[in-house]
Design a protein around this motif. Structure first.
Motif, PDB file in Angstrom:
ATOM      1  N   ALA A  80       0.999  -1.165   0.159  1.00  0.00           N
ATOM      2  CA  ALA A  80       0.078   0.001   0.174  1.00  0.00           C
ATOM      3  C   ALA A  80       1.085   1.154   0.180  1.00  0.00           C
ATOM      4  CB  ALA A  80      -1.071   0.029   1.062  1.00  0.00           C
ATOM      5  N   LYS A  81       0.344   2.318  -0.611  1.00  0.00           N
ATOM      6  CA  LYS A  81       1.121   3.574  -0.497  1.00  0.00           C
ATOM      7  C   LYS A  81       1.426   4.063   0.918  1.00  0.00           C
ATOM      8  CE  LYS A  81       0.655   8.285  -2.108  1.00  0.00           C
ATOM      9  NZ  LYS A  81      -0.101   9.537  -2.859  1.00  0.00           N
ATOM     10  N   SER A  82       2.777   4.596   1.019  1.00  0.00           N
ATOM     11  CA  SER A  82       3.285   4.962   2.403  1.00  0.00           C
ATOM     12  C   SER A  82       4.377   5.820   2.100  1.00  0.00           C
ATOM     13  CB  SER A  82       3.574   3.626   3.242  1.00  0.00           C
ATOM     14  OG  SER A  82       3.821   4.123   4.581  1.00  0.00           O
ATOM     15  N   TYR A  83       4.960   6.062   3.230  1.00  0.00           N
ATOM     16  CA  TYR A  83       6.057   7.030   3.306  1.00  0.00           C
ATOM     17  C   TYR A  83       7.456   6.483   2.808  1.00  0.00           C
ATOM     18  CZ  TYR A  83       7.299   4.638   7.676  1.00  0.00           C
ATOM     19  OH  TYR A  83       7.510   3.774   8.720  1.00  0.00           O
ATOM     20  N   ALA A  84       7.326   5.031   2.659  1.00  0.00           N
ATOM     21  CA  ALA A  84       8.560   4.333   2.076  1.00  0.00           C
ATOM     22  C   ALA A  84       8.079   3.245   1.063  1.00  0.00           C
ATOM     23  CB  ALA A  84       9.318   3.737   3.479  1.00  0.00           C
ATOM     24  N   GLN A  85       9.352   2.796   0.521  1.00  0.00           N
ATOM     25  CA  GLN A  85       8.828   1.789  -0.613  1.00  0.00           C
ATOM     26  C   GLN A  85       8.481   0.520   0.065  1.00  0.00           C
ATOM     27  OE1 GLN A  85       8.700   1.865  -4.105  1.00  0.00           O
ATOM     28  NE2 GLN A  85       8.698   4.356  -3.738  1.00  0.00           N
ATOM     29  N   PRO A  86       7.636  -0.150  -0.440  1.00  0.00           N
ATOM     30  CA  PRO A  86       7.524  -1.626   0.159  1.00  0.00           C
ATOM     31  C   PRO A  86       8.696  -2.374   0.022  1.00  0.00           C
ATOM     32  CG  PRO A  86       5.777  -0.957  -1.550  1.00  0.00           C
ATOM     33  CD  PRO A  86       6.971   0.046  -1.404  1.00  0.00           C
ATOM     34  N   GLN A  87       8.814  -3.455   1.064  1.00  0.00           N
ATOM     35  CA  GLN A  87       9.804  -4.659   1.350  1.00  0.00           C
ATOM     36  C   GLN A  87       9.694  -5.391  -0.172  1.00  0.00           C
ATOM     37  OE1 GLN A  87      12.346  -5.574   3.152  1.00  0.00           O
ATOM     38  NE2 GLN A  87      12.600  -7.260   1.792  1.00  0.00           N
ATOM     39  N   PRO A  88      10.538  -5.555  -0.629  1.00  0.00           N
ATOM     40  CA  PRO A  88      10.364  -6.262  -2.201  1.00  0.00           C
ATOM     41  C   PRO A  88      10.344  -7.884  -1.536  1.00  0.00           C
ATOM     42  CG  PRO A  88      12.533  -4.804  -2.162  1.00  0.00           C
ATOM     43  CD  PRO A  88      11.845  -4.759  -0.862  1.00  0.00           C
ATOM     44  N   LEU A  89       9.614  -8.525  -2.425  1.00  0.00           N
ATOM     45  CA  LEU A  89       9.449  -9.911  -2.118  1.00  0.00           C
ATOM     46  C   LEU A  89      10.661 -10.720  -2.587  1.00  0.00           C
ATOM     47  CD1 LEU A  89       5.583 -10.176  -3.588  1.00  0.00           C
ATOM     48  CD2 LEU A  89       6.515 -10.632  -1.313  1.00  0.00           C
ATOM     49  N   ASP A  90      10.661 -11.909  -2.013  1.00  0.00           N
ATOM     50  CA  ASP A  90      11.991 -12.596  -2.311  1.00  0.00           C
ATOM     51  C   ASP A  90      13.292 -11.981  -1.884  1.00  0.00           C
ATOM     52  OD1 ASP A  90      10.370 -14.972  -2.936  1.00  0.00           O
ATOM     53  OD2 ASP A  90       9.937 -13.905  -4.955  1.00  0.00           O
ATOM     54  N   ALA A  91      13.303 -10.936  -1.255  1.00  0.00           N
ATOM     55  CA  ALA A  91      14.345 -10.311  -0.920  1.00  0.00           C
ATOM     56  C   ALA A  91      14.732 -10.117   0.551  1.00  0.00           C
ATOM     57  CB  ALA A  91      14.558  -8.866  -1.268  1.00  0.00           C
ATOM     58  N   VAL A  92      15.779  -9.968   1.203  1.00  0.00           N
ATOM     59  CA  VAL A  92      16.224 -10.005   2.523  1.00  0.00           C
ATOM     60  C   VAL A  92      15.414  -8.907   3.155  1.00  0.00           C
ATOM     61  CG1 VAL A  92      17.891  -9.578   4.548  1.00  0.00           C
ATOM     62  CG2 VAL A  92      18.404 -11.059   2.396  1.00  0.00           C
ATOM     63  N   MET A  93      14.552  -9.432   4.270  1.00  0.00           N
ATOM     64  CA  MET A  93      13.719  -8.368   5.122  1.00  0.00           C
ATOM     65  C   MET A  93      14.568  -7.540   5.764  1.00  0.00           C
ATOM     66  SD  MET A  93      10.547  -8.429   5.666  1.00  0.00           S
ATOM     67  CE  MET A  93      10.182  -7.483   7.322  1.00  0.00           C
ATOM     68  N   GLY A  94      14.470  -6.132   5.308  1.00  0.00           N
ATOM     69  CA  GLY A  94      15.213  -4.864   5.901  1.00  0.00           C
ATOM     70  C   GLY A  94      15.125  -4.892   7.490  1.00  0.00           C
ATOM     71  N   GLY A  95      16.092  -4.226   8.063  1.00  0.00           N
ATOM     72  CA  GLY A  95      16.015  -3.968   9.749  1.00  0.00           C
ATOM     73  C   GLY A  95      17.288  -3.418   9.955  1.00  0.00           C
ATOM     74  N   GLY A  96      17.321  -3.111  11.174  1.00  0.00           N
ATOM     75  CA  GLY A  96      18.367  -2.382  11.994  1.00  0.00           C
ATOM     76  C   GLY A  96      19.475  -3.640  12.399  1.00  0.00           C
ATOM     77  N   THR A  97      20.532  -3.730  12.424  1.00  0.00           N
ATOM     78  CA  THR A  97      21.552  -4.534  13.055  1.00  0.00           C
ATOM     79  C   THR A  97      22.730  -3.891  13.815  1.00  0.00           C
ATOM     80  OG1 THR A  97      22.586  -4.792  10.949  1.00  0.00           O
ATOM     81  CG2 THR A  97      21.038  -6.227  11.426  1.00  0.00           C
ATOM     82  N   ALA A  98      23.324  -4.628  14.802  1.00  0.00           N
ATOM     83  CA  ALA A  98      24.496  -4.174  15.500  1.00  0.00           C
ATOM     84  C   ALA A  98      25.339  -5.269  15.369  1.00  0.00           C
ATOM     85  CB  ALA A  98      24.089  -3.797  16.871  1.00  0.00           C
ATOM     86  N   GLY A  99      26.675  -5.111  15.050  1.00  0.00           N
ATOM     87  CA  GLY A  99      27.502  -6.364  14.944  1.00  0.00           C
ATOM     88  C   GLY A  99      28.979  -5.858  14.926  1.00  0.00           C
ATOM     89  N   GLU A 100      29.767  -6.756  14.360  1.00  0.00           N
ATOM     90  CA  GLU A 100      31.307  -6.441  14.327  1.00  0.00           C
ATOM     91  C   GLU A 100      31.672  -6.857  12.817  1.00  0.00           C
ATOM     92  OE1 GLU A 100      35.084  -8.473  16.895  1.00  0.00           O
ATOM     93  OE2 GLU A 100      32.819  -9.126  17.412  1.00  0.00           O
ATOM     94  N   VAL A 101      32.856  -6.089  12.425  1.00  0.00           N
ATOM     95  CA  VAL A 101      33.472  -5.948  11.422  1.00  0.00           C
ATOM     96  C   VAL A 101      34.419  -7.318  11.474  1.00  0.00           C
ATOM     97  CG1 VAL A 101      35.457  -5.220   9.827  1.00  0.00           C
ATOM     98  CG2 VAL A 101      33.368  -3.748  10.836  1.00  0.00           C
ATOM     99  N   VAL A 102      34.232  -8.228  10.408  1.00  0.00           N
ATOM    100  CA  VAL A 102      35.161  -9.392  10.499  1.00  0.00           C
ATOM    101  C   VAL A 102      36.163  -9.326   9.277  1.00  0.00           C
ATOM    102  CG1 VAL A 102      33.423 -10.899  11.656  1.00  0.00           C
ATOM    103  CG2 VAL A 102      33.332 -10.868   9.086  1.00  0.00           C
ATOM    104  N   GLU A 103      35.925  -8.556   8.338  1.00  0.00           N
ATOM    105  CA  GLU A 103      37.165  -8.453   7.387  1.00  0.00           C
ATOM    106  C   GLU A 103      36.668  -6.987   6.490  1.00  0.00           C
ATOM    107  OE1 GLU A 103      38.410 -10.696   3.066  1.00  0.00           O
ATOM    108  OE2 GLU A 103      36.790 -11.581   4.408  1.00  0.00           O
TER     109      GLU A 103
END
Length: 339
Positions: free
Chosen positions: A58-81
């Protein structure tokens, strides 16, 4: 080092309530890094109500999450390379890595990732009190509710990642703070641990008359500012108690995330009370993030801003944790442990 990456994809768009069947877990090989790229191992994934809106087309302030793609979301982690001079293995970082164990980030792309200092602030807090939820609370309260000492501020979903920060920031500014939350345990936490002046358990006040009585008792001088996360009958009740020239920061409407319209019972109150109502998306106000993060980080480091986390222990549990979040089953900030 691991060579495979578990990822949750959006498999289908919900019709009504979201379900685990809308997601699909896959495992893919990690690619070799190119010059300028950084490989991040995610320790935590942030689950947030806005994700339900992105699942719809549906129309909103952001583009819809594409199908068959990794779900978007915030992450916290560590650089490994790293093959970028700005980042080195071991750096702690936050970004939008999505629902997956690893991400490959273009180190030259501004805003995709930033380094964080975990000396005094835990890594997970950068997805909550010192991250997007905290800045959301800060912006909506400070810039839209514009609290003054002695005023009454009401915040719904008060025990959540955003609402809990709103209330504590308002108390630090000398306000009377009233929360609305679902369940006696959440209300006890909001008052006893976070220092709110009162909290209304909406599950104990199922009809408008009962909710009105509870608000009248908790906010005897009326309501000057409302930080709204829920909408529906709770917003209806709050509108009936707003003081003239009150301010409403419309942050979320979680009661309508399943696609059912949420009508107001008496929108004329906005006119009669000359209320200022403003919806906002915090990512559109990046100019305030440095100021907000400085205050939030200092408060967390000095233990003057408290927060609580619900952590699903494995990536496989992300969909169920997300559905639970939409139903109010979590307590505080909902995270998933990815490593």
């Amino acid at each position: 080092m691991a060579t495979m990456n578990k990822q949750w994809l959006l498999a289908s768009r919900p019709s009504g309530e979201a379900s685990a069947g809308n997601f699909r877990l896959v495992e893919t090989a990690l690619p070799a890094l190119q010059d300028g790229q950084v490989l991040v191992r995610h320790h935590f994934l942030s689950l947030d109500p806005y994700m339900r809106g992105r699942m719809s087309d549906a129309k909103s302030y952001a583009q819809p999450q594409p199908l068959d793609a990794v779900m978007g979301g915030g992450t916290a982690g560590e650089v490994v390379e790293s093959r970028h001079p700005k980042y080195a293995a071991g750096d702690k970082v936050v970004g939008m890595g999505g629902w997956q164990q690893y991400s490959v980030v273009d180190g030259n792309q501004i805003g995709m990732m930033r380094k964080v200092d975990t000396t005094h602030v835990p890594l997970s807090a950068y997805l909550g009190a010192v991250g997007m939820p905290g800045v959301t609370a800060w912006y909506g309260l400070v810039k839209l509710c514009m609290p003054k000492a002695g005023e009454t501020i009401v915040v719904s979903a008060a025990s959540g990642a955003v609402g809990s920060a709103v209330g504590q920031l308002a108390k630090l500014r000398g306000c009377r703070v009233v929360g609305v939350a679902g369940g006696a345990d959440k209300c006890a936490y909001v008052v006893d641990e976070l220092g709110f002046d009162a909290c209304i358990d909406y599950k104990a006040h199922r009809d408008a008359k009962s909710l009105d009585a509870a608000l009248a008792e908790a906010a005897p001088k009326g309501i000057d500012g409302n930080f709204e996360n829920v909408g529906g009958v709770i917003l209806d009740a709050i509108l009936r108690h707003m003081n003239p020239f009150g301010r409403i920061a419309l942050c979320g409407m979680i009661s309508g995330y399943d696609g059912v319209p949420i009508p107001l019972s008496d929108p004329s109150l906005i006119l009669k009370m000359r209320l200022r109502v403003e919806g906002f998306i915090v990512s559109e106000h990046m100019e305030v993030w440095p100021e907000a993060l400085t205050e939030l980080g200092t408060l967390v480091a000095t233990k003057k801003l408290k927060y609580r986390e619900s952590i699903a222990p494995r990536i496989e549990e992300a969909p169920e944790a997300f559905i639970g979040l939409l139903k109010g089953k979590n307590f505080g900030k909902q995270l998933v442990r990815l490593s």
